[in-house]
Scaffold this motif. Structure first.
Motif, mmCIF file in Angstrom:
data_model
loop_
_atom_site.group_PDB
_atom_site.id
_atom_site.type_symbol
_atom_site.label_atom_id
_atom_site.label_comp_id
_atom_site.label_asym_id
_atom_site.label_seq_id
_atom_site.Cartn_x
_atom_site.Cartn_y
_atom_site.Cartn_z
ATOM 1 N N GLU A 65 0.761 -0.727 -0.203
ATOM 2 C CA GLU A 65 0.106 -0.093 -0.192
ATOM 3 C C GLU A 65 0.721 1.397 -0.204
ATOM 4 O OE1 GLU A 65 -2.884 0.455 2.960
ATOM 5 O OE2 GLU A 65 -4.641 -1.631 2.224
ATOM 6 N N GLU A 66 1.838 1.678 0.151
ATOM 7 C CA GLU A 66 2.305 2.548 1.473
ATOM 8 C C GLU A 66 3.222 2.949 -0.365
ATOM 9 O OE1 GLU A 66 2.595 4.488 2.899
ATOM 10 O OE2 GLU A 66 1.021 3.545 3.833
ATOM 11 N N GLN A 67 4.138 1.872 -1.158
ATOM 12 C CA GLN A 67 4.606 1.762 -2.441
ATOM 13 C C GLN A 67 3.815 2.276 -3.611
ATOM 14 O OE1 GLN A 67 5.530 -2.307 -2.738
ATOM 15 N NE2 GLN A 67 7.988 -1.414 -2.884
ATOM 16 N N LEU A 68 2.453 1.677 -3.024
ATOM 17 C CA LEU A 68 1.475 2.387 -5.006
ATOM 18 C C LEU A 68 1.367 3.710 -4.253
ATOM 19 C CD1 LEU A 68 -1.279 -0.722 -4.577
ATOM 20 C CD2 LEU A 68 0.532 -0.148 -6.704
ATOM 21 N N LYS A 69 1.145 4.284 -2.813
ATOM 22 C CA LYS A 69 0.821 6.177 -2.684
ATOM 23 C C LYS A 69 2.200 6.216 -3.705
ATOM 24 C CE LYS A 69 -1.957 5.634 1.526
ATOM 25 N NZ LYS A 69 -1.992 6.318 2.832
ATOM 26 N N GLN A 70 3.286 6.054 -2.807
ATOM 27 C CA GLN A 70 4.618 6.563 -3.285
ATOM 28 C C GLN A 70 4.527 6.865 -4.956
ATOM 29 O OE1 GLN A 70 6.152 8.174 -1.344
ATOM 30 N NE2 GLN A 70 7.005 9.278 -2.700
ATOM 31 N N ILE A 71 4.418 5.326 -5.520
ATOM 32 C CA ILE A 71 3.539 6.140 -7.032
ATOM 33 C C ILE A 71 2.753 6.922 -7.351
ATOM 34 C CG2 ILE A 71 2.974 4.940 -9.133
ATOM 35 C CD1 ILE A 71 3.965 2.360 -7.658
ATOM 36 N N VAL A 72 1.705 7.351 -6.948
ATOM 37 C CA VAL A 72 0.814 8.213 -7.074
ATOM 38 C C VAL A 72 1.097 9.164 -6.809
ATOM 39 C CG1 VAL A 72 -1.326 8.842 -6.228
ATOM 40 C CG2 VAL A 72 -0.725 6.168 -6.401
ATOM 41 N N LYS A 73 1.719 9.736 -5.310
ATOM 42 C CA LYS A 73 1.895 10.509 -5.488
ATOM 43 C C LYS A 73 3.656 11.437 -6.385
ATOM 44 C CE LYS A 73 3.075 11.654 -0.999
ATOM 45 N NZ LYS A 73 3.055 11.694 0.320
ATOM 46 N N ASP A 74 4.542 10.165 -6.771
ATOM 47 C CA ASP A 74 5.035 10.823 -7.531
ATOM 48 C C ASP A 74 4.527 11.744 -8.730
ATOM 49 O OD1 ASP A 74 7.163 10.688 -5.594
ATOM 50 O OD2 ASP A 74 7.944 8.056 -6.576
ATOM 51 N N LYS A 75 3.746 10.411 -9.064
ATOM 52 C CA LYS A 75 3.071 10.719 -10.465
ATOM 53 C C LYS A 75 2.163 12.220 -11.039
ATOM 54 C CE LYS A 75 3.013 9.003 -13.826
ATOM 55 N NZ LYS A 75 4.057 9.197 -15.073
ATOM 56 N N TYR A 76 1.717 12.681 -9.470
ATOM 57 C CA TYR A 76 0.770 13.587 -9.329
ATOM 58 C C TYR A 76 1.398 14.749 -9.520
ATOM 59 C CZ TYR A 76 -3.315 11.078 -10.499
ATOM 60 O OH TYR A 76 -3.890 10.144 -11.369
#
Length: 295
Positions: A4-15
């Motif tokens: 979950e934390e990795q997915l959140k970081q992916i989203v944060k970086d992309k946005y």
């Protein structure tokens, strides 16, 4: 599979990347996730341009519906926008709630928060504010919002149940939400579900429509209505990055579907709370909070 934390970081970086792109680049891409389609249109977003309060600088083309069009916002309301981005839905909501109301946008991407604040400053709005935070743990007190809106955001959150619990907490008794989101009917190909870029692009993080609606029911909301539903077609030039021609044909003809839905739900005036043992009880006072004590 990412945590979950990795997915959140992916989203944060992309946005964060999206926040620093031009509006034109965002709108010509797949949910703002990059130049992934040769077709010059956004495959999910609806047209905001006719809505009062619309501001072109705040419209990054990242939505999948028009929740503020259906949110029944009244003059003087307190409105909370989850995943507020550059402020598009907040500014439309502000036109509806007026100067006596208040609009609070929450986003966990610092670059988006700064972009939204700059837009609000340029417009001279003093009753629209943007707070950095995770919508699974909102930086808000309980029972403060008349209306919660969100546009193509919950599909990016691994713990959707946690977000609905937070929506319930921050809404006033009798308050309501209107949320546009992406859901699935049938099964996505594994290659799409596992790809991090498709997760950040609003597709792989979506869940089954019936599961999504059941989550809302399980979190004690009532008068739940699907206000709008539309199919989302992923162009083949995007799919070919993940699937073979045979897999694309099977996906397009297999009965599975990706949909944008706008869902309305109300927090009951009689609030359901649970004690430490999980026993449910009714709390009928609008000024009582689940933590105990009445004003």
């Amino acid at each position: 599979m990412q945590t979950e934390e990795q997915l959140k970081q992916i989203v944060k970086d992309k946005y964060a990347e999206i926040a620093n792109q031009s509006v034109a680049d965002n709108k010509a891409s797949c949910c703002g996730a990059g130049g992934c389609s040769t077709e010059v249109y956004n495959i999910m977003s609806d047209d905001y341009t006719t809505m009062e309060g619309y501001n072109e600088n705040a419209d990054l083309g990242l939505g999948c519906g028009l929740p503020t069009q259906f949110a029944q916002i009244k003059a003087g309301d307190v409105v909370v926008d989850l995943g507020s981005g550059a402020g598009n839905d907040c500014f439309v909501a502000r036109a509806q709630t007026g100067e006596k109301g208040k609009v609070i946008g929450i986003d966990f991407t610092p670059a988006m928060i700064q972009k939204a604040r700059n837009n609000a400053d340029a417009l001279g709005f003093n009753n629209v504010e943007f707070r950095e935070g995770d919508i699974e743990h909102m930086p808000l007190g309980g029972n403060i919002a008349d209306v919660v809106v969100s546009n193509c955001v919950l599909n990016l959150v691994p713990n959707k149940d946690g977000v609905f619990k937070e929506i319930y907490r921050v809404l006033k008794p009798g308050g309501h939400f209107s949320i546009s989101d992406v859901v699935i009917v049938g099964q996505l190909p594994e290659a799409l579900k596992k790809d991090a870029e498709m997760y950040a692009g609003c597709v792989a993080g979506a869940i089954q429509k019936d599961v999504y609606l059941e989550l809302i029911h399980l979190n004690h909301f009532e008068n739940i209505i699907v206000q709008k539903e539309k199919p989302i077609v992923i162009p083949n030039d995007i799919l070919k990055n993940y699937l073979t021609d045979t897999e694309i044909a099977a996906f397009n003809n297999g009965g599975s579907g990706i949909f944008s839905i706008t869902v309305y739900g109300e927090k009951p005036g009689t609030v359901i709370v649970e004690d430490a043992t999980g026993v449910q009880a009714a709390n009928t006072s609008s000024c009582c909070t689940p933590g105990g004590g009445c004003c």
